[in-house]
Scaffold this active site. Structure first.
Site, PDB file in Angstrom:
ATOM      1  N   GLY A   9       9.166  28.301 -24.862  1.00 26.73           N
ATOM      2  CA  GLY A   9       8.838  28.548 -23.481  1.00 26.73           C
ATOM      3  C   GLY A   9       8.992  30.269 -23.272  1.00 26.73           C
ATOM      4  N   VAL A  64       7.551  21.302 -27.038  1.00 24.93           N
ATOM      5  CA  VAL A  64       8.944  21.111 -27.543  1.00 24.93           C
ATOM      6  C   VAL A  64       9.391  19.748 -27.383  1.00 24.93           C
ATOM      7  CG1 VAL A  64       9.084  23.546 -28.008  1.00 24.93           C
ATOM      8  CG2 VAL A  64      10.027  22.363 -25.976  1.00 24.93           C
ATOM      9  N   TYR A 155      18.360  16.827 -14.619  1.00 28.31           N
ATOM     10  CA  TYR A 155      18.137  18.383 -14.937  1.00 28.31           C
ATOM     11  C   TYR A 155      19.893  18.596 -15.713  1.00 28.31           C
ATOM     12  CZ  TYR A 155      18.047  23.460 -15.113  1.00 28.31           C
ATOM     13  OH  TYR A 155      17.886  24.810 -15.420  1.00 28.31           O
ATOM     14  N   ILE A 188      18.888  32.512 -11.296  1.00 26.94           N
ATOM     15  CA  ILE A 188      18.221  33.781 -11.725  1.00 26.94           C
ATOM     16  C   ILE A 188      16.461  33.590 -11.126  1.00 26.94           C
ATOM     17  CG2 ILE A 188      17.406  34.705 -14.016  1.00 26.94           C
ATOM     18  CD1 ILE A 188      20.435  34.423 -13.829  1.00 26.94           C
TER      19      ILE A 188
HETATM   20  P1  NAD Z   1      10.081  29.185 -16.250  1.00 28.70           P
HETATM   21  O1  NAD Z   1       9.546  27.837 -15.349  1.00 28.70           O
HETATM   22  O2  NAD Z   1       9.678  30.755 -15.484  1.00 28.70           O
HETATM   23  O3  NAD Z   1       9.962  29.064 -17.460  1.00 28.70           O
HETATM   24  C1  NAD Z   1       9.880  27.898 -18.296  1.00 28.70           C
HETATM   25  C2  NAD Z   1       9.227  28.018 -19.494  1.00 28.70           C
HETATM   26  O4  NAD Z   1       9.284  26.677 -20.349  1.00 28.70           O
HETATM   27  C3  NAD Z   1       7.683  28.263 -19.331  1.00 28.70           C
HETATM   28  O5  NAD Z   1       7.482  29.336 -20.232  1.00 28.70           O
HETATM   29  C4  NAD Z   1       7.105  27.067 -19.629  1.00 28.70           C
HETATM   30  O6  NAD Z   1       5.869  27.094 -20.168  1.00 28.70           O
HETATM   31  C5  NAD Z   1       8.032  26.578 -20.977  1.00 28.70           C
HETATM   32  N1  NAD Z   1       7.728  24.989 -21.115  1.00 28.70           N
HETATM   33  C6  NAD Z   1       8.025  24.155 -20.222  1.00 28.70           C
HETATM   34  N2  NAD Z   1       7.790  22.800 -20.735  1.00 28.70           N
HETATM   35  C7  NAD Z   1       7.530  23.164 -21.949  1.00 28.70           C
HETATM   36  C8  NAD Z   1       7.340  22.238 -23.203  1.00 28.70           C
HETATM   37  N3  NAD Z   1       7.345  20.787 -22.946  1.00 28.70           N
HETATM   38  N4  NAD Z   1       7.004  22.786 -24.495  1.00 28.70           N
HETATM   39  C9  NAD Z   1       7.025  24.210 -24.476  1.00 28.70           C
HETATM   40  N5  NAD Z   1       7.348  24.979 -23.532  1.00 28.70           N
HETATM   41  C10 NAD Z   1       7.368  24.658 -22.288  1.00 28.70           C
HETATM   42  O7  NAD Z   1      11.741  29.021 -15.791  1.00 28.70           O
HETATM   43  P2  NAD Z   1      12.866  29.971 -16.469  1.00 28.70           P
HETATM   44  O8  NAD Z   1      13.773  30.181 -15.320  1.00 28.70           O
HETATM   45  O9  NAD Z   1      12.447  31.073 -16.921  1.00 28.70           O
HETATM   46  O10 NAD Z   1      13.519  28.870 -17.504  1.00 28.70           O
HETATM   47  C11 NAD Z   1      14.066  29.446 -18.637  1.00 28.70           C
HETATM   48  C12 NAD Z   1      15.201  28.364 -18.909  1.00 28.70           C
HETATM   49  O11 NAD Z   1      16.238  28.784 -18.327  1.00 28.70           O
HETATM   50  C13 NAD Z   1      15.012  26.870 -18.697  1.00 28.70           C
HETATM   51  O12 NAD Z   1      15.647  26.214 -19.691  1.00 28.70           O
HETATM   52  C14 NAD Z   1      15.747  26.581 -17.299  1.00 28.70           C
HETATM   53  O13 NAD Z   1      16.290  25.326 -17.317  1.00 28.70           O
HETATM   54  C15 NAD Z   1      16.973  27.693 -17.576  1.00 28.70           C
HETATM   55  N6  NAD Z   1      17.839  28.169 -16.713  1.00 28.70           N
HETATM   56  C16 NAD Z   1      17.031  28.729 -15.524  1.00 28.70           C
HETATM   57  C17 NAD Z   1      17.828  29.267 -14.354  1.00 28.70           C
HETATM   58  C18 NAD Z   1      17.160  30.062 -13.166  1.00 28.70           C
HETATM   59  O14 NAD Z   1      17.945  30.255 -12.290  1.00 28.70           O
HETATM   60  N7  NAD Z   1      15.987  30.627 -13.383  1.00 28.70           N
HETATM   61  C19 NAD Z   1      19.062  28.674 -14.154  1.00 28.70           C
HETATM   62  C20 NAD Z   1      19.683  27.991 -15.126  1.00 28.70           C
HETATM   63  C21 NAD Z   1      18.903  27.608 -16.297  1.00 28.70           C
END
Ligand code: NAD
Length: 247
Positions: A9, A64, A155, A188
């Protein structure tokens, strides 16, 4: 020889920031994209930003959550770059809803993308790293997995599982010189959190002692550290990056 890092991702948000940061650290970068559309609209731009930093960078398409696609992707990365030294399991989705109203598909999809993906990637990348007798795996969990969060039963389940997976992989792979750690971000700023209502954002902000939301670079900096030589004796840890929100 330059090290190679895979970021699942990696085409936007936290994943793209990690790709840029590891490129700054001199690593070649494999940017996983969900599909061709995602690669063309987002992934290629991130790969170009990485190449501007003087490293090699390429997009690799795989959903993935699909075991066989992960197998193919890891083989293709090894073939292209010669080694696989750092893996960041970052891909993730949300499909929020209250527990009693949550549809089965809503639950299954989040578990498949957030949790099964970590099994898929750790299995195939772990095999490569075991043969190399070195490697770093960094899994992206969440404070929701450690403390729970209303509306995120699916989640939270997936992100809590990632903690157990991190600890087990750290124990299994440690003897082969591979470290496995997790980061647990709080709130974030990214596409994932942009969709939340202003009212909810204000509520969350009031709980953050540092008084502001995290930036994607805050997560990328910690991942960079865990992937570096400075973290070579750290394994099986979960580092919370939340501005003090959950303390
Ligand atoms: P985002 O939605 O901007 O990015 C998520 C990415 O995952 C995207 O590039 C999307 O294309 C990819 N993705 C989704 N399903 C997929 C699949 N089946 N195969 C391949 N790629 C796939 O979100 P983000 O905030 O950048 O999140 C990144 C990670 O951080 C995630 O695991 C999220 O759960 C975690 N996270 C984010 C936060 C937050 O506050 N933003 C907090 C805790 C954890």
């Amino acid at each position: 020889m330059a090290k190679t890092a895979l970021i699942t991702g990696g085409s936007q948000g936290i994943g793209a920031a990690i790709a840029r940061r590891l490129a700054d650290d001199g690593m070649n970068v494999a940017i996983n994209c969900l599909d061709e559309y995602n690669r063309d609209t987002h992934g290629e731009a991130v790969a170009a930003e990485c190449r501007q930093r003087g490293v090699e960078a390429e997009c690799f398409i795989a959903d993935v959550s699909v075991h066989a696609q992960c197998d193919e992707m890891i083989k293709a990365i090894k073939e292209r770059f010669g080694s696989l030294d750092v893996v960041v399991n970052n891909a993730g989705i949300t499909a929020d809803g209250l527990l009693v109203r949550m549809k089965e598909e809503q639950y299954d999809k989040v578990i498949a993308v957030n949790q099964k993906s970590v099994f898929n990637i750790c299995k195939f990348a772990g095999a490569v790293m075991m043969r190399q007798r070195s490697g770093r795996i960094i899994n992206v969990s969440s404070v929701a997995g450690l403390y729970g969060n209303p509306g995120q039963f699916n989640y939270s389940a997936s992100k809590a599982a990632i903690v157990g997976m991190t600890l087990t992989a750290a124990k299994e792979l440690g003897p082969r010189g591979i470290t496995v750690n997790a980061v647990a971000p709080g709130f974030i700023k990214s596409a994932m959190t942009d969709v939340l209502s202003d009212e909810l954002k204000e509520k969350i902000l009031a709980q953050i002692p540092l008084g502001h939301f995290g930036q994607v670079e805050d997560i990328a900096n910690t991942v960079s550290f865990l992937a570096s030589e400075n973290a070579s004796y750290i394994t099986g840890q979960v580092i919370v990056i939340d501005g003090g929100m959950m303390m």
